[in-house]
Scaffold this motif. Structure first.
Motif, PDB file in Angstrom:
ATOM      1  N   GLN A   1     -48.870 -30.515  24.273  1.00  0.00           N
ATOM      2  CA  GLN A   1     -48.455 -29.520  23.283  1.00  0.00           C
ATOM      3  C   GLN A   1     -49.152 -28.193  23.598  1.00  0.00           C
ATOM      4  OE1 GLN A   1     -46.226 -29.864  21.048  1.00  0.00           O
ATOM      5  NE2 GLN A   1     -46.559 -28.326  19.470  1.00  0.00           N
ATOM      6  N   VAL A   2     -48.364 -27.157  23.753  1.00  0.00           N
ATOM      7  CA  VAL A   2     -48.921 -25.840  24.037  1.00  0.00           C
ATOM      8  C   VAL A   2     -49.474 -25.239  22.744  1.00  0.00           C
ATOM      9  CG1 VAL A   2     -48.414 -23.520  24.845  1.00  0.00           C
ATOM     10  CG2 VAL A   2     -47.335 -25.495  25.951  1.00  0.00           C
ATOM     11  N   HIS A   3     -50.671 -24.710  22.845  1.00  0.00           N
ATOM     12  CA  HIS A   3     -51.329 -24.102  21.687  1.00  0.00           C
ATOM     13  C   HIS A   3     -51.622 -22.644  22.007  1.00  0.00           C
ATOM     14  CE1 HIS A   3     -53.462 -23.989  17.963  1.00  0.00           C
ATOM     15  NE2 HIS A   3     -54.624 -23.768  18.506  1.00  0.00           N
ATOM     16  N   LEU A   4     -51.187 -21.742  21.137  1.00  0.00           N
ATOM     17  CA  LEU A   4     -51.350 -20.310  21.356  1.00  0.00           C
ATOM     18  C   LEU A   4     -52.125 -19.698  20.198  1.00  0.00           C
ATOM     19  CD1 LEU A   4     -47.645 -19.552  22.367  1.00  0.00           C
ATOM     20  CD2 LEU A   4     -49.573 -19.947  23.913  1.00  0.00           C
ATOM     21  N   VAL A   5     -53.119 -18.892  20.517  1.00  0.00           N
ATOM     22  CA  VAL A   5     -53.927 -18.251  19.482  1.00  0.00           C
ATOM     23  C   VAL A   5     -54.016 -16.763  19.764  1.00  0.00           C
ATOM     24  CG1 VAL A   5     -56.159 -18.153  18.336  1.00  0.00           C
ATOM     25  CG2 VAL A   5     -55.280 -20.351  19.135  1.00  0.00           C
ATOM     26  N   GLU A   6     -53.467 -15.961  18.849  1.00  0.00           N
ATOM     27  CA  GLU A   6     -53.515 -14.507  19.010  1.00  0.00           C
ATOM     28  C   GLU A   6     -54.779 -13.944  18.355  1.00  0.00           C
ATOM     29  OE1 GLU A   6     -49.041 -15.309  17.967  1.00  0.00           O
ATOM     30  OE2 GLU A   6     -51.010 -16.057  17.330  1.00  0.00           O
ATOM     31  N   SER A   7     -55.207 -12.815  18.868  1.00  0.00           N
ATOM     32  CA  SER A   7     -56.307 -12.069  18.256  1.00  0.00           C
ATOM     33  C   SER A   7     -56.157 -10.602  18.629  1.00  0.00           C
ATOM     34  CB  SER A   7     -57.665 -12.600  18.718  1.00  0.00           C
ATOM     35  OG  SER A   7     -57.797 -12.487  20.118  1.00  0.00           O
ATOM     36  N   GLY A   8     -56.889  -9.757  17.909  1.00  0.00           N
ATOM     37  CA  GLY A   8     -56.885  -8.335  18.223  1.00  0.00           C
ATOM     38  C   GLY A   8     -56.089  -7.473  17.268  1.00  0.00           C
ATOM     39  N   GLY A   9     -55.409  -8.085  16.309  1.00  0.00           N
ATOM     40  CA  GLY A   9     -54.676  -7.282  15.351  1.00  0.00           C
ATOM     41  C   GLY A   9     -55.614  -6.452  14.489  1.00  0.00           C
ATOM     42  N   ALA A  10     -55.167  -5.261  14.097  1.00  0.00           N
ATOM     43  CA  ALA A  10     -56.018  -4.372  13.307  1.00  0.00           C
ATOM     44  C   ALA A  10     -55.170  -3.251  12.717  1.00  0.00           C
ATOM     45  CB  ALA A  10     -57.132  -3.793  14.171  1.00  0.00           C
ATOM     46  N   SER A  11     -55.808  -2.407  11.959  1.00  0.00           N
ATOM     47  CA  SER A  11     -55.179  -1.196  11.433  1.00  0.00           C
ATOM     48  C   SER A  11     -55.695  -0.002  12.221  1.00  0.00           C
ATOM     49  CB  SER A  11     -55.520  -1.023   9.950  1.00  0.00           C
ATOM     50  OG  SER A  11     -54.980  -2.070   9.185  1.00  0.00           O
ATOM     51  N   VAL A  12     -54.771   0.834  12.673  1.00  0.00           N
ATOM     52  CA  VAL A  12     -55.148   2.016  13.450  1.00  0.00           C
ATOM     53  C   VAL A  12     -54.310   3.190  12.989  1.00  0.00           C
ATOM     54  CG1 VAL A  12     -55.818   0.704  15.500  1.00  0.00           C
ATOM     55  CG2 VAL A  12     -53.476   1.533  15.282  1.00  0.00           C
ATOM     56  N   GLN A  13     -54.741   4.375  13.378  1.00  0.00           N
ATOM     57  CA  GLN A  13     -53.957   5.566  13.079  1.00  0.00           C
ATOM     58  C   GLN A  13     -52.968   5.828  14.208  1.00  0.00           C
ATOM     59  OE1 GLN A  13     -56.772   8.738  12.150  1.00  0.00           O
ATOM     60  NE2 GLN A  13     -56.461   8.279   9.977  1.00  0.00           N
ATOM     61  N   ALA A  14     -51.916   6.563  13.881  1.00  0.00           N
ATOM     62  CA  ALA A  14     -50.906   6.905  14.876  1.00  0.00           C
ATOM     63  C   ALA A  14     -51.563   7.583  16.075  1.00  0.00           C
ATOM     64  CB  ALA A  14     -49.867   7.814  14.263  1.00  0.00           C
ATOM     65  N   GLY A  15     -51.101   7.190  17.261  1.00  0.00           N
ATOM     66  CA  GLY A  15     -51.676   7.714  18.483  1.00  0.00           C
ATOM     67  C   GLY A  15     -52.786   6.855  19.049  1.00  0.00           C
ATOM     68  N   GLY A  16     -53.228   5.891  18.262  1.00  0.00           N
ATOM     69  CA  GLY A  16     -54.320   5.030  18.698  1.00  0.00           C
ATOM     70  C   GLY A  16     -53.854   3.903  19.596  1.00  0.00           C
TER      71      GLY A  16
END
Length: 123
Positions: A1-16
């Motif tokens: 079974q393939v297991h995928l874990v995302e990370s790195g999501g955040a809030s940023v300002q436009a242009g970031g």
């Protein structure tokens, strides 16, 4: 079974910029494709970028020139570097994978999905 874990999501300002990571495990073959999709509130899931099983990459029209895929094979991790982010990039970003033919235009061609990472871009 393939297991995928995302990370790195955040809030940023436009242009970031942000970099999303997708750590994968459980592959039973070396030939697989991986991709990033995103889904904004009230909208359909949209293909963002694809790393095909031959190593080729494809990008959605709305992110070409701003987003870049890369992969660390030693860590089995796919990255999505997102530059010049705009409010319309706000969405939940999902990592997906499969062994068969994979199409950025068809999220149903992917059988394995991560839990998602929220990206919010403010103007």
């Amino acid at each position: 079974q393939v297991h995928l874990v995302e990370s790195g999501g955040a809030s940023v300002q436009a242009g970031g910029s942000l970099r999303l990571s997708c750590a994968a495990s459980g592959y039973t073959s070396t030939r697989y494709c991986m991709a990033w999709f995103r889904q904004a509130a009230g909208k359909k899931r949209e293909g963002v970028a694809l790393l095909d099983n031959d190593g080729s990459t494809r990008y959605g029209e709305s992110v070409k020139g701003r987003f870049t895929l890369s992969k660390d094979n030693a860590k089995n991790t796919l990255y999505l570097q997102m530059n010049n982010l705009q409010p319309e990039d706000t969405a939940m970003y999902y990592c997906a994978a499969d062994y068969a033919l994979c199409y950025l235009s068809d999220y149903e061609s992917f059988g394995y999905w991560g839990q998602g990472a929220q990206v919010t871009v403010s103007s």
